[in-house]
Design a protein around this motif. Structure first.
Motif, mmCIF file in Angstrom:
data_model
loop_
_atom_site.group_PDB
_atom_site.id
_atom_site.type_symbol
_atom_site.label_atom_id
_atom_site.label_comp_id
_atom_site.label_asym_id
_atom_site.label_seq_id
_atom_site.Cartn_x
_atom_site.Cartn_y
_atom_site.Cartn_z
ATOM 1 N N ALA A 191 0.843 -1.188 0.000
ATOM 2 C CA ALA A 191 0.000 0.000 0.000
ATOM 3 C C ALA A 191 0.879 1.239 0.000
ATOM 4 C CB ALA A 191 -0.937 0.010 1.222
ATOM 5 N N SER A 192 0.456 2.264 -0.720
ATOM 6 C CA SER A 192 1.221 3.505 -0.774
ATOM 7 C C SER A 192 0.265 4.678 -0.916
ATOM 8 C CB SER A 192 2.208 3.491 -1.954
ATOM 9 O OG SER A 192 1.514 3.471 -3.200
ATOM 10 N N GLY A 193 0.766 5.851 -0.589
ATOM 11 C CA GLY A 193 -0.032 7.061 -0.714
ATOM 12 C C GLY A 193 0.859 8.279 -0.794
ATOM 13 N N SER A 194 0.330 9.365 -1.347
ATOM 14 C CA SER A 194 1.101 10.601 -1.449
ATOM 15 C C SER A 194 0.157 11.784 -1.511
ATOM 16 C CB SER A 194 2.008 10.592 -2.685
ATOM 17 O OG SER A 194 1.245 10.484 -3.882
ATOM 18 N N VAL A 195 0.643 12.937 -1.072
ATOM 19 C CA VAL A 195 -0.076 14.208 -1.182
ATOM 20 C C VAL A 195 0.897 15.230 -1.749
ATOM 21 C CG1 VAL A 195 -1.743 13.757 0.655
ATOM 22 C CG2 VAL A 195 0.467 14.758 1.232
ATOM 23 N N PHE A 196 0.392 16.034 -2.683
ATOM 24 C CA PHE A 196 1.238 17.008 -3.370
ATOM 25 C C PHE A 196 0.481 18.320 -3.492
ATOM 26 C CE2 PHE A 196 2.139 19.060 -7.520
ATOM 27 C CZ PHE A 196 3.460 19.426 -7.315
ATOM 28 N N HIS A 197 1.200 19.411 -3.273
ATOM 29 C CA HIS A 197 0.582 20.729 -3.453
ATOM 30 C C HIS A 197 1.600 21.691 -4.071
ATOM 31 C CE1 HIS A 197 -2.073 24.135 -2.842
ATOM 32 N NE2 HIS A 197 -1.030 24.798 -2.361
ATOM 33 N N ARG A 198 1.141 22.396 -5.104
ATOM 34 C CA ARG A 198 1.975 23.434 -5.734
ATOM 35 C C ARG A 198 1.146 24.711 -5.835
ATOM 36 N NH1 ARG A 198 3.583 22.156 -11.681
ATOM 37 N NH2 ARG A 198 1.531 23.040 -12.153
ATOM 38 N N ASP A 199 1.714 25.810 -5.352
ATOM 39 C CA ASP A 199 1.046 27.108 -5.477
ATOM 40 C C ASP A 199 1.217 27.666 -6.886
ATOM 41 O OD1 ASP A 199 0.200 27.181 -2.794
ATOM 42 O OD2 ASP A 199 2.178 27.899 -2.171
ATOM 43 N N HIS A 200 2.395 27.467 -7.452
ATOM 44 C CA HIS A 200 2.725 27.969 -8.777
ATOM 45 C C HIS A 200 4.132 27.466 -9.102
ATOM 46 C CE1 HIS A 200 3.345 31.539 -5.903
ATOM 47 N NE2 HIS A 200 4.449 30.831 -5.896
ATOM 48 N N PHE A 201 4.557 27.589 -10.350
ATOM 49 C CA PHE A 201 5.939 27.260 -10.667
ATOM 50 C C PHE A 201 6.667 28.501 -11.171
ATOM 51 C CE2 PHE A 201 3.810 25.880 -14.723
ATOM 52 C CZ PHE A 201 4.477 26.725 -15.627
ATOM 53 N N PRO A 202 7.987 28.575 -10.917
ATOM 54 C CA PRO A 202 8.739 29.775 -11.305
ATOM 55 C C PRO A 202 9.016 29.810 -12.801
ATOM 56 C CG PRO A 202 10.205 28.147 -10.335
ATOM 57 C CD PRO A 202 8.814 27.589 -10.207
ATOM 58 N N LEU A 203 9.016 31.012 -13.351
ATOM 59 C CA LEU A 203 9.441 31.230 -14.728
ATOM 60 C C LEU A 203 10.930 31.546 -14.744
ATOM 61 C CD1 LEU A 203 6.431 33.436 -15.841
ATOM 62 C CD2 LEU A 203 7.007 31.201 -16.798
ATOM 63 N N ALA A 204 11.553 31.326 -15.901
ATOM 64 C CA ALA A 204 12.974 31.647 -16.036
ATOM 65 C C ALA A 204 13.192 33.142 -15.821
ATOM 66 C CB ALA A 204 13.469 31.235 -17.417
ATOM 67 N N ARG A 205 14.358 33.498 -15.278
ATOM 68 C CA ARG A 205 14.647 34.893 -14.980
ATOM 69 C C ARG A 205 14.631 35.750 -16.240
ATOM 70 N NH1 ARG A 205 19.763 35.993 -11.286
ATOM 71 N NH2 ARG A 205 18.361 34.841 -9.893
ATOM 72 N N SER A 206 14.965 35.160 -17.392
ATOM 73 C CA SER A 206 15.025 35.926 -18.636
ATOM 74 C C SER A 206 13.657 36.168 -19.262
ATOM 75 C CB SER A 206 15.917 35.206 -19.657
ATOM 76 O OG SER A 206 15.408 33.907 -19.932
#
Length: 719
Positions: A191-206
């Protein structure tokens, strides 16, 4: 009694490749009932095909979190993200709907459009991933024109053991996961389980900010996902194994809009502001493997796969509440937030269900070979309902669960109720013969026949504005066609293997292509592919190995939206051709050093019309390099380089003269440093995806993440 029931069911069908590294020393075993057995003589089947194996150890060393990240390190697999915000997996230029995905034998392709979202499949329960590119076994059934991805999960062994892990990074507050497994006597479990949360991902500095997309973090790029998985096995004796497996996923995510909202840009897609605020899916499978005699074995399974999903598209990037678009008769003073001058917004609830049964008897003829029979039956259904604003270019719920397109007309655009449902039934019967004529050669030939019974659709749409009720379609078309596969290999020396494969395969039209308004066409025919492959594998000194394979694939009757008719709708009129080669070199010159490089050259041709050359968004060149070194101190650095070049995009479909533009080539480097502690039970790690903060895109106007720095730990316990 249970044995008799399982044997009476109809088995879902299912060479080692050049995987870097050695099998992981783990407390879990491999769930063998989850591996689709393509024949009794393995060397005669997959040894002649292109099969890559990604092990659990490779996944851990690379820091892959979900299926798409693990697959991206194969040079003949493309993982691309467009306007829908969902990773799409292509194999040798074939789109996701042409790739068959199996999780322990259960098809994970959407019943609606036959696509899948690999980012919803976590890696903590995966023992290995087998990817077959191009020609495959006829026992897999119809649909896998580009290839097959077969995920085999872990199972428990004697004793009790487990794992717990936590990770955090820039814009991703947490990824927590764990597993527990064990076994005693006739029983085992995992048995396995996971929880994931992302608010946003960063854009490249350029990245340069625009009115549509600010610099820093990507708008509407949040993502939340919860997963659970289990399997329970029962082995009363050496002749019988029975297992129950299940998985559950729930989450939601934003669909970042195009960073270009310019109607004068011929390549920019129209701005759409969508979200999947909620989805939930689960699978269940009961499988059995029974040895009736030393020569005859039967594998059988029955499964159920369901996913519910909310697809919403809003008027603007405020992602506000969508109302009915009509004044409230009881409270007329209330201001309606819906903008009646903006078309194509919708609020939809979609449900897709896939059910199936299968039976796979296999008879071993000894030196004369092995004969395997595969029988399967599948029932796919889709139901979509909600509110839709018509007008403009037509709406589309997108994703892997569907939407609606109801175009035309002029403002005001008001929300109107819609309800569609549709079913198709799929049947396959296959026979495959495999033999080892000599100790140095193998040969396999297979034939399969497939049927699709179209159950039709029931449509309801309130007449309002420029929307007219669409009459219910009750088409009962029966399509049938065949697949054939021939492959062989010959070991010219102890170090050199030559191989060849040919396959004709088919894919029936999906529910979305048959019934999704208003591009639907219930008269579509099946797509047909012809694969031709020649290759060799060469063992080299120092535990090294080199491989080379040339391929050509002709895809006929490709289903695409024909813009030359009004309204535009799906038609069989395209011909795609993919010609190229892939090569790889794997080396272990030092016991603790593992290096692997691979390169795929794929010349794609879109022969469907004037002005088209390459198939859109199919890179001609992809190269991948991975390397790791295990220091005696327990430190393991891992590095990967992915280089993609020569990908093209065509002008929007509304442009009379088709033109094309080349996307910028890019190279992304990622690193991970892992340190083992406490007798190797504890691992701490830090890493950086896109280490050099490269700005790149895989779809025009859709920037991908910049540098993501993360860190975490993993602790293993038990026997």
């Amino acid at each position: 009694m249970l044995t008799a029931i399982m044997v009476a069911l109809l088995a879902w069908p299912g060479g080692d490749a050049h995987a870097m590294g050695t099998p992981e020393d783990q407390s879990e075993d491999i769930f063998t009932l989850g591996e689709v057995v393509v024949s009794g003589k393995l060397d005669a089947v997959e040894a002649a095909q292109t099969v890559h194996v990604i092990t659990a150890e490779e996944i851990r060393k690379a820091g892959s979190r979900t299926l798409d990240e693990a697959l991206n390190l194969l040079s003949d697999v493309g993982v691309q993200v467009g306007n829908e915000g969902v990773p799409r997996v292509d194999i040798r230029g074939f789109r996701t709907r042409h790739v068959l995905l199996l999780l322990d034998g259960v098809p994970m392709n959407s019943s609606f459009d036959q696509q899948f979202d690999p980012s919803t499949i976590p890696v903590e329960n995966i023992a290995k991933i087998k990817v077959t590119a191009g020609a495959s076994s006829v026992l897999y059934g119809q649909g896998g024109l580009g290839g097959v991805i077969n995920i085999i999960t872990k199972k428990g062994k004697e004793g009790v053991s487990g794992m717990t892990s936590f990770e955090s990074g820039d814009g991703q507050p947490y990824l927590a996961k764990g597993s527990v497994s064990g076994g005693r006597g006739m029983f085992d479990f995992f048995a396995s389980g996971s929880v994931f949360h992302r608010d946003h991902f960063p854009l490249a500095r350029s990245f340069s900010a625009s009115p549509e997309e600010a610099a820093g973090y990507r708008k509407n790029s949040d993502n939340t996902r919860d997963n659970a998985f289990f399997n329970v096995g029962f082995t009363p004796n050496s002749d019988l194994t029975i297992a129950l497996t299940g998985s559950w996923v729930q989450g939601g995510y934003g669909k970042p809009a195009s960073a270009i909202n310019n109607k004068f840009d011929p390549y920019a897609p129209p701005a759409r502001f969508g979200r999947v605020d909620w989805y939930e899916g689960y699978t269940l499978q009961l499988a059995a493997d029974y040895a009736i005699s030393p020569a005859l074995t039967v594998r059988s399974s029955i499964f159920y796969n369901q996913i519910d999903q909310d697809n919403n598209q809003y008027d603007d990037d405020n992602y506000g509440e969508i109302s009915t678009g009509r004044p409230d008769a009881q409270q007329p003073w209330l201001i309606d937030p819906t903008n009646p001058n903006v078309p194509n917004s919708f609020k939809l609830r979609n449900r897709g269900i896939t059910r199936g049964i299968s039976l796979q008897p296999k008879y071993d003829l000894g030196h004369s070979g092995t004969v395997t029979l595969g029988l399967s039956a599948e029932w796919d259904s889709w139901d979509g309902r909600g509110l839709v604003k018509p007008g403009g270019q037509g709406g589309n719920g997108g994703g892997s669960q569907g939407g609606y397109g109801v175009g035309g007309g002029s403002p005001p655009y008001l929300l109107n109720p819609v309800h569609d449902s549709a079913d198709v039934y799929l049947y396959s019967a296959a026979l495959e013969y495999s033999v080892l004529p000599t100790a140095r050669s193998g040969f396999t030939a297979g034939y399969a026949h497939h049927w699709q019974q179209q159950g039709g659709s029931v449509s309801q749409l309130a007449s309002q504005n420029d929307l007219a009720a669409r009459p219910a379609q009750q088409a009962q078309a029966l399509l049938d066609d065949y697949s054939v596969s021939v492959s062989s290999y010959y070991d010219a020396t102890q170090s050199t293997r030559l191989k060849a494969a040919f396959m004709r395969n088919i894919r029936f039209p999906s529910l979305s292509q048959l019934y999704l308004r208003d591009t639907d066409n219930p008269n579509l025919r099946q797509e047909v592919v012809y694969h031709y492959q020649l290759g060799m594998e060469q063992k080299l000194p120092g535990e090294s190995q080199f491989s080379f394979e040339g391929f050509r694939s002709d895809l006929h009757n490709v289903i695409v939206i024909d813009q030359n008719v009004v309204p535009a709708r799906n038609e069989n009129f395209s011909l795609y051709r993919f010609t190229g080669f892939e090569t790889s070199l794997e080396s272990r010159l030092l016991p603790k050093l593992a290096l692997r490089g691979s390169y795929t050259f794929n010349r794609s041709q879109d022969l469907s019309g004037v002005g088209r050359d390459e198939v859109q968004y199919v890179p001609r060149d992809k190269a991948v390099f991975t390397g790791k070194y295990d220091f005696d101190s327990g430190l393991t650095p891992f590095v990967s380089l992915v280089y993609v070049a020569n990908s093209y995009v065509y002008s929007k479909q509304q442009i009379a003269t088709v033109t094309k533009a080349k996307l910028a080539d890019y190279a992304v480097v990622s690193v991970k440093l892992t340190q083992k502690l406490y007798k190797d039970k504890l691992q701490i790690y830090v890493g950086a995806d896109n280490l050099f903060n490269v700005e790149y895109e895989q779809s025009y106007g859709v920037p991908r993440p910049g540098r993501l720095i993360y860190g975490g730990f993993e602790y293993r316990f038990g026997s």
